[in-house]
Enzyme design. Sequence first.
Site, short mmCIF file in Angstrom:
data_model
loop_
_atom_site.label_atom_id
_atom_site.label_comp_id
_atom_site.label_asym_id
_atom_site.label_seq_id
_atom_site.Cartn_x
_atom_site.Cartn_y
_atom_site.Cartn_z
CG ASP A 3 55.63 51.30 15.09
OD1 ASP A 3 54.85 50.85 15.95
OD2 ASP A 3 56.33 50.58 14.37
CD GLU B 11 60.38 48.31 14.71
OE1 GLU B 11 59.91 49.17 13.94
OE2 GLU B 11 61.32 47.55 14.41
CE LYS C 277 54.53 47.94 15.21
NZ LYS C 277 55.77 47.84 14.47
CE LYS D 106 61.57 46.53 10.94
NZ LYS D 106 62.19 47.53 11.85
CB VAL E 37 55.92 56.54 10.73
CG1 VAL E 37 55.30 57.90 10.54
CG2 VAL E 37 56.37 56.37 12.19
CB THR E 38 58.03 54.25 7.66
OG1 THR E 38 58.46 52.88 7.51
CG2 THR E 38 58.96 54.96 8.61
CB CYS F 289 55.75 49.57 11.02
SG CYS F 289 57.34 48.96 11.62
CD GLN G 235 47.64 42.69 -8.25
OE1 GLN G 235 47.31 41.58 -8.62
NE2 GLN G 235 48.71 42.91 -7.49
C1 C5J Z 1 58.63 51.35 11.34
C2 C5J Z 1 60.92 50.91 10.78
N1 C5J Z 1 57.85 51.68 12.34
N2 C5J Z 1 60.87 51.60 9.64
N3 C5J Z 1 59.87 50.92 11.65
O1 C5J Z 1 58.24 51.47 10.20
O2 C5J Z 1 61.91 50.30 11.09
#
Ligand code: C5J
Length: 224
Positions: free
Chosen positions: A24, A72, A129, A132, A157-158, A162, A202
Amino acid sequence: MTMVPAEPYPFEFVPEHCALLIIDMQRDFLEPGGFGEMLGNDVSQLRRTIVPNQTLLAAWRAKHLPVIHTREGHRPDLSDLPPAKKVRGHGKTTIGDPGPMGRILVRGEAGHDIVPELYPRAGEPVIDKPGKGAFFATDLHAILQNLGVTQLVVTGVTTEVCVNTTVREANDRGYDCLVPEDCVGSYFPEFQMMGLKMIAAQGGIFGWVAHSHGILAALEGASR
Ligand code: C5J
């Protein structure tokens, strides 16, 4: 196989079975004047990832290893947009509405596209997509299986949204995920830190966290 220094322990990097998955890196999230900034976010927190991603992408391409990009977004008729996602946040401007770079998170709009610095090359799959995670309602898993991929280097990102969702989905499907910390970004420094910690916690519950320098060093000498 080459070892990459990583948390929680070195990653056994097998280049011939590893894809670079760039999540993204879209104009609306990263560019000044885009939707992300319109919402009051500091886009410099994401833009610092562009150069490290460019370096990693160039090295990946030079070795002819698979690169996959994601975006996205939704169909222009919004038929794949869950009503809950549309109204969440009670914002004045939401997905599908006109924004500073076209309709927000709608496929085909300028803001939905990938930043020019990391623009996909012909032959590199771009996964559109609606969620997320990059596996939900996409053909990503089939593409990776057909390429013989078992490992993913996940950037973009982020970090906490995602990237984390995709790493968790990949982990459940049996992929080993390595996340270079300098190639992922969040608008929120505390989420950046915790998003990375949660992956490697973990004993590597979702995967490994490294610096791209270690991956670049391991790529030297790799071929497919
Ligand atoms: C992504 C979002 N790509 N933060 N989208 O992380 O909505």
